[in-house]
Write a protein that holds these residues in place. Structure first.
Motif, short mmCIF file in Angstrom:
data_model
loop_
_atom_site.label_atom_id
_atom_site.label_comp_id
_atom_site.label_asym_id
_atom_site.label_seq_id
_atom_site.Cartn_x
_atom_site.Cartn_y
_atom_site.Cartn_z
N ARG A 360 -8.25 2.40 -0.42
CA ARG A 360 -8.10 3.85 -0.61
C ARG A 360 -8.37 4.59 0.70
O ARG A 360 -7.69 5.57 1.04
N GLU A 364 -5.73 7.00 2.85
CA GLU A 364 -6.17 8.34 3.22
C GLU A 364 -5.96 8.58 4.71
O GLU A 364 -5.66 9.70 5.13
N TRP A 373 -1.24 0.74 0.23
CA TRP A 373 -0.93 1.07 -1.16
C TRP A 373 -0.79 -0.21 -1.99
O TRP A 373 -1.21 -0.25 -3.16
N LEU A 376 -4.26 -1.63 -2.57
CA LEU A 376 -4.94 -0.76 -3.54
C LEU A 376 -4.46 -1.06 -4.95
O LEU A 376 -5.26 -1.30 -5.87
N ASN A 392 0.38 2.84 -8.11
CA ASN A 392 0.24 2.68 -6.67
C ASN A 392 1.15 1.57 -6.13
O ASN A 392 1.64 1.67 -5.00
#
Length: 885
Positions: A360, A364, A373, A376, A392
Motif C-alpha cells: 500500500r 501511495e 498493485w 497488494l 486491486n
C-alpha cells in the motif's frame, strides 16, 4: 470482465528468433573478430586486441568487455583520462555507462548530454540513458517526455542501428508502464535490434528480462539460453537464467548467480540476488554482506538500498530499516520498489498482512506501480480480503495486461461463483458446487476436530474465522497460491487462510486430503502463535509431526532414501534445514526435509515435551533466533543440537540404517529403494545378490517380490519376513506386508491376509486399494468391526465411490454410531446415485436415528417429491409427524 485475449509470449517472439538465427549483417564491419570474441565471452582476447585502441569502435568494444567483467574503474580511467572524452563525443556514451555502474549519476548525466550535443553516432543510446537517470531520481514526467520522443524516431523511417533500436526498445518499454500496448512495440524493436546485430547478447537479455517481468518463464528461458549457448559466461544472461530457475522453483540458482560473479565480481544485481536467497533462509548476516558488497560498487543503487531496508526489516530492526528507507527515498522520493521489494521478501517469510501494508505504501508513492498493485491485491486475497484484493488486481491488470501472474489470478477469481461457502462459528469453507454435497460433512468434521485438538496441544488459538478453500483442479490451487500453474504442493497456509487440493484434484489414492487439511491447520496455529515469524523448516516439520499425532498412519515415514541421504551427508543438519526447503540441492531434498523436520520434533517432544515446542513458537514471536531458543529452551548449543539429533535418529533407526547404509555398497539417491540394479531381475540373480548382501533390505525385498511373481509363496514368505525384520517401518509400495498378504491369500488364510493388509495400510495414509481389499476380506470373515474400520479409512482418502459409503452407513448404524451414519448417508446423496429417492429416504432414517427429526422430515419430503408413492417414505413421514410437538 475483460481479459487479455492472448499471452504476452505470443507477441512476435518466436518469429523474431527465427529471423535472428538466419540474420546476416548488412555489411562487413571493422573489428569483426574482436566483436565476435566479445559476443562469445572471450573477454581476455578483446582486451588484448584493443590494448592500443584508438578508434571509437575499438574503444567501445574494450569498454564493453570491461563493463561485462566488472572493471568499471578501469573503464572510467580509460575514457576520462587526458585522451578520453575531449578526444571524441563518440565515447561519451560509454563513459556515462561506466559512471552509472558506480552510482556517479551527475557525472553520467553530463557525459550523456555531451554525447547528444556532440552528435555522437550513439546519441540515441545516450538520450535514453539520460532519461533513465531522470526516472531514477523521481523526475518521471521529465523522463517520459524524453521517452516519448523515441516513438517519432522509430516512425521517422530513417535507418536505425542496433544500438538505436535498443534505445528505442528501452524507451518504449518504459512508456508501456503508462500505455501497456507499447510493450508489443518494445518487443518488436528488441527483435529488430537482435536481427541488426547477430550474436550481440544485449537484445536477447533484454527480451528475457521483459518476459520475466511478465511472469513468462518459458520465453525468458528461451532468450537467456540462446545467449548462454554462445557465451556461457555472460553475467547478465547467467543472472537472468538464475532468476528464471528461481521463478520455476528449480535447483541451480546459486550456481548460476555465482557464475555471473565469477565473470563480474562487481555485478550489483547478482549480489542482490544472492542476498535475497540468504534472506529466504533467514541468514541475515550473509545477506547483509552481499548488500554491502553491492553498495560498495554503487552507493546510489536504489535496488541495493531497497534490499538493505529489507534485511533490517526482516531482522526486526525498525530503526535501521527506517534509515535505509529514508536513504533511498532521499535519492528518489517517489520510488515504489523499495516497498515492493520488502513486501515480496515479507511474503517469502510468510508475513502476508505486513506485505499488504508495505505494498500500500508503494502505490501511495507511485500510483502507476502495477507491481505494487499486484502485490497488494494478491496478499489481500491471502489474508481473506477477497473483494478488495480482486479490485486491486483488476487495477493492476488494467495497467499491465500482459502479466501472466495477474491474468491467472483474475481468471481464477472469475470462477469463485462456482463455489459454495459454508460458514461455521470458526470457519469459512469454500467448496466447488460439484462436490460440496459430498465433502461438506467431512470437511467440517475434520476441521473442527483439528481446531479442538490443536487448541488443546498449544494452549492458544489462531485468529478466526479460518478460511479454508479446496480446489478440484491442482492448477487452480497453484494459481491461488502464487499466481502460476505448476506448484507441486498439496496445500498452503497463509495464516488463517488455508488453500489446498480437494481429493478430486489427484488420482484415487494419490494423497490423503484429510491429513493435508490437518497439516495446514497446524500451520495456522504455528503462524498465529509466532506472529508469522516461525522459520519454514520448523513449521513444516512440526505440521508433519501433528499429522502423525492425530492419526498414526498419517504423515511422512522414514525411507531408505532419507537414511542414505542423511548417512552420506546430503541432508543439512537441523541448524541449516531451511536451506533444503528454499534451495534444494537435489530434486528429492524438499520432501526429505519435511520428514527430517518431523523427526526433529519427535525428538524434542520426547525429550523435552510439548512445552518446549510452545516456547520456541512464542520465542519466535518475540524475535528470537533458533540458536538462541535451542540454548535457552533445550540447553543446547548449535553444534549440540545438530549432534543430538544425529544420535537420536541413529539410535531410533539403528536397524534401518544398518540395512540400507551401514557397511553396504551405497545405493544411488537417484533411484527409489526397492529397485535393483541392471541385470538383477530374475529370481536366481536376485537370490545371489541377497546371499551376498544378507543384511541389505533392498536385496531381500526384491527377491521376495520376484518370488511372489513366480508364485513361490513359501520361499517368498521367508524373504518378506526377513525384509520386514530389517526395516519394520517401511511404508513404500509393494512392501513386505503387501507381499505377506499375497502369500496368505494364496493359501486361503483370509484373516492373516487381512491383518497383513491392515499392517501395510498403517504405514501408508493413502492406501485406498489395500484398505478396500481388507474390507472385502473382513466381510467374508464376518468381521463387521474390522470391515468398518477399513472402509472408514478408505473413504477418508477417496470419498467419491458410492458403494463404500452405503456399506459404511449400514455398519455405522449397526454399531450404534448414528452421527457417522448420517455423514455417510449425506455422502451417498451427494454422489447422486441412480435411486435418489431411496438415498434421501435412508438419509432421513439416519437423521431420525440421530435424533434430528426436523432434518429427517426435510429429507423424507424430498424423497417423496421424487417418488410420491414410496410406501416406506410415507410411513416414516407419518412417524415423524406423529412425534412432532
Amino acid at each position: 470482465m475483460r481479459r487479455a485475449t492472448r499471452r504476452f509470449a505470443a507477441i512476435g517472439w518466436m518469429v523474431g528468433l527465427a529471423q535472428i538465427g538466419a540474420a546476416v549483417p548488412a555489411a562487413a564491419q571493422d573489428l569483426a573478430d574482436t566483436r565476435r570474441a566479445l559476443y562469445e565471452g572471450r573477454y581476455a582476447d578483446v582486451l588484448r586486441d584493443t590494448r592500443s585502441a584508438e578508434s571509437p569502435a575499438a574503444v567501445a568494444l574494450r569498454v564493453r568487455a570491461l563493463l561485462d567483467t566488472g572493471e568499471y574503474d578501469d573503464a572510467i580511467r580509460l575514457l576520462g583520462g587526458p585522451a578520453g572524452p575531449a578526444s571524441s563525443p563518440a565515447v561519451e556514451r560509454w563513459l556515462g555507462e561506466a559512471l552509472m555502474r558506480v552510482g556517479r549519476l551527475d557525472e553520467a548525466e553530463a557525459a550523456f548530454a555531451r554525447a547528444e550535443a556532440g552528435g555522437a553516432p550513439d546519441a540515441l543510446s545516450a538520450r535514453v540513458r539520460r532519461a533513465e537517470i531522470l526516472y531514477l531520481r523521481g523526475r518521471a514526467d521529465d523522463a517520459f517526455d524524453l521517452f516519448d520522443g523515441f516513438i517519432d524516431v522509430y516512425n521517422s523511417g530513417r535507418q536505425l542501428s542496433a544500438d538505436d533500436l535498443l534505445a528505442v526498445a528501452t524507451a518504449v518499454s518504459y512508456l508501456g508502464r503508462r500505455t501497456p500496448v507499447l510493450f508489443q512495440d518494445a518487443l518488436k524493436a528488441y527483435d529488430e535490434a537482435a536481427a541488426a546485430a547477430p550474436g550481440d547478447p544485449r537484445p536477447l537479455v533484454a527480451i528475457g528480462d521483459l518476459f520475466l517481468a511478465k511472469y513468462n518463464g518459458p520465453e525468458a528461458h528461451a532468450a537467456y539460453r540462446q545467449v548462454l549457448a554462445t557465451n556461457g559466461s555472460h553475467p547478465d544472461a547467467l543472472l537472468g537464467e538464475a532468476r528464471t530457475l528461481e521463478f520455476d522453483g528449480a535447483p541451480g540458482t546459486l550456481t548460476l548467480a555465482n557464475d555471473a560473479l565469477d565473470t563480474n565480481p562487481n555485478h550489483v544485481a547478482a549480489r542482490l540476488f544472492l542476498a535475497r536467497q540468504q534472506l529466504r533462509t533467514e541468514d541475515y548476516e550473509q545477506a547483509r554482506e552481499q548488500v554491502d558488497e553491492a553498495l560498495a560498487v554503487n552507493p546510489s543503487s536504489l535496488d541495493a538500498l531497497s534490499m538493505l531496508a529489507a534485511v533490517h526489516y526482516l531482522e526486526g530492526d525498525r530503526a535501521a530499516y527506517a534509515a535505509a528507507r529514508d536513504r533511498a527515498l532521499t535519492l528518489n522520493p517517489a520510488w515504489p520498489d523499495l516497498f515492493n521489494t520488502v513486501a515480496e521478501l515479507a511474503v517469502d517469510t510468510r508475513k502476508y498482512a505486513e506485505a499488504v501494508d508495505l505494498a500500500r505504501q508503494a502505490v501511495e508513492r507511485d500510483s502507476l506501480s502495477w507491481r505494487g498493485w499486484g502485490i497488494l491485491g494478491t496478499n489481500q486475497l491471502r489474508i481473506g480480503l477477497i473483494e478488495t484484493g480482486q479490485a486491486n488486481l483488476e487495477r493492476a491488470f488494467a495497467g499491465d495486461p500482459y502479466s501472466v501472474w495477474l491474468k491467472n489470478n483474475l481468471d481464477l477469481l472469475d470462477t469463485f461463483d462456482q463455489y459454495r461457502v459454508i460458514e461455521t462459528p470458526r470457519f469459512e469453507i469454500m467448496l466447488h458446487a460439484s462436490e460440496a454435497d459430498v465433502l461438506e460433512p467431512y470437511v467440517v468434521a475434520v476441521a473442527e476436530e483439528a481446531f479442538a485438538a490443536l487448541s488443546e496441544r498449544y494452549g492458544a488459538v489462531p485468529p478466526t474465522p479460518i478460511r479454508l478453500e479446496l480446489y478440484p483442479r491442482s492448477a487452480d490451487f497453484s494459481v491461488r497460491t502464487f499466481g502460476l500453474v505448476g506448484l507441486g504442493a498439496l496445500g498452503v497456509s497463509f495464516g488463517s487462510t488455508l488453500v489446498m487440493d480437494s481429493p478430486s484434484a489427484r488420482e484415487r489414492g494419490a494423497f490423503n486430503w484429510q491429513s493435508t487439511l490437518w497439516h495446514e491447520m497446524a500451520h495456522a496455529f504455528h503462524l498465529g502463535m509466532s506472529d508469522h515469524n516461525v522459520p519454514r523448516w520448523f513449521s513444516e516439520g512440526l505440521a508433519v509431526r501433528e499429522q502423525r499425532v492425530a492419526r498414526p498412519w498419517w504423515g511422512h515415514r522414514v525411507t531408505p532414501l532419507w537414511l542414505q541421504a542423511w548417512d552420506s551427508g546430503q541432508m543439512p543438519p537441523v541448524s541449516q534445514l531451511n536451506d533444503a526447503f528454499v534451495r534444494p540441492a537435489f530434486p528429492e531434498q524438499v520432501i526429505l526435509a519435511y520428514l527430517q523436520g518431523s523427526l526433529v520434533f519427535d525428538w524434542i517432544e520426547t525429550e523435552w515435551g510439548i512445552e518446549a515446542i510452545r516456547a520456541f513458537l512464542t520465542g519466535y514471536r518475540d524475535g528470537r533466533s533458533t540458536n538462541e531458543l535451542a540454548r535457552d529452551v533445550l540447553g543446547l548449543s548449535t553444534s549440540a543440537l545438530d549432534d543430538g539429533f544425529d544420535r537420536y535418529v541413529r539410535d531410533r533407526f539403528d536397524r534401518e540404517f544398518a540395512s540400507t547404509t551401514g557397511g553396504l555398497a551405497p545405493t544411488p539417491l537417484s533411484r527409489a529403494a526397492g529397485q535393483v540394479g541392471p541385470g538383477a531381475t530374475d529370481v536366481e540373480s536376485l537370490r545371489t545378490q541377497a546371499r551376498q548382501r544378507p543384511g541389505d533390505f533392498d536385496a531381500r525385498l526384491q527377491l521376495a517380490r520376484a518370488l511372489v511373481r513366480e508364485e513361490r509363496f513359501d520361499e517368498a514368505e521367508n524373504e518378506a519376513r526377513e525384509a520386514l525384520r530389517l526395516f519394520p517401518t517401511y511404508g513404500g509400495p509393494n512392501g513386505p506386508w503387501h507381499l505377506l498378504a499375497a502369500v496368505h491369500e494364496s493359501r486361503g488364510e483370509s484373516r492373516q491376509a487381512a491383518d497383513a493388509l491392515r499392517a501395510a495400510a498403517a504405514l501408508d495414509e493413502s492406501a485406498v486399494p489395500v484398505l478396500m481389499r481388507e474390507a472385502e476380506l473382513r466381510r467374508e470373515l464376518g468381521d463387521a468391526e474390522g470391515e468398518r474400520t477399513a472402509l472408514a479409512r478408505a473413504v477418508e482418502a477417496w470419498p467419491y465411490d458410492v458403494g463404500p459409503h452405503e456399506r459404511l452407513a449400514e455398519l455405522h448404524a449397526a454399531a450404534g454410531d448414528t452421527r457417522a451414519a448420517v455423514i455417510e448417508r449425506h455422502a451417498v446423496v451427494g454422489l447422486e446415485p441412480a435411486d435418489m429417492a431411496e438415498a434421501r429416504y435412508l438419509l432421513a432414517v439416519a437423521l431420525r436415528d440421530d435424533d434430528r427429526p426436523d432434518e429427517a422430515r426435510t429429507q423424507v419430503l424430498r424423497a417423496l417429491e421424487i417418488a410420491p408413492g414410496y410406501d416406506a417414505a410415507l410411513e416414516l413421514l407419518l412417524e415423524l409427524r406423529g412425534g412432532a410437538r
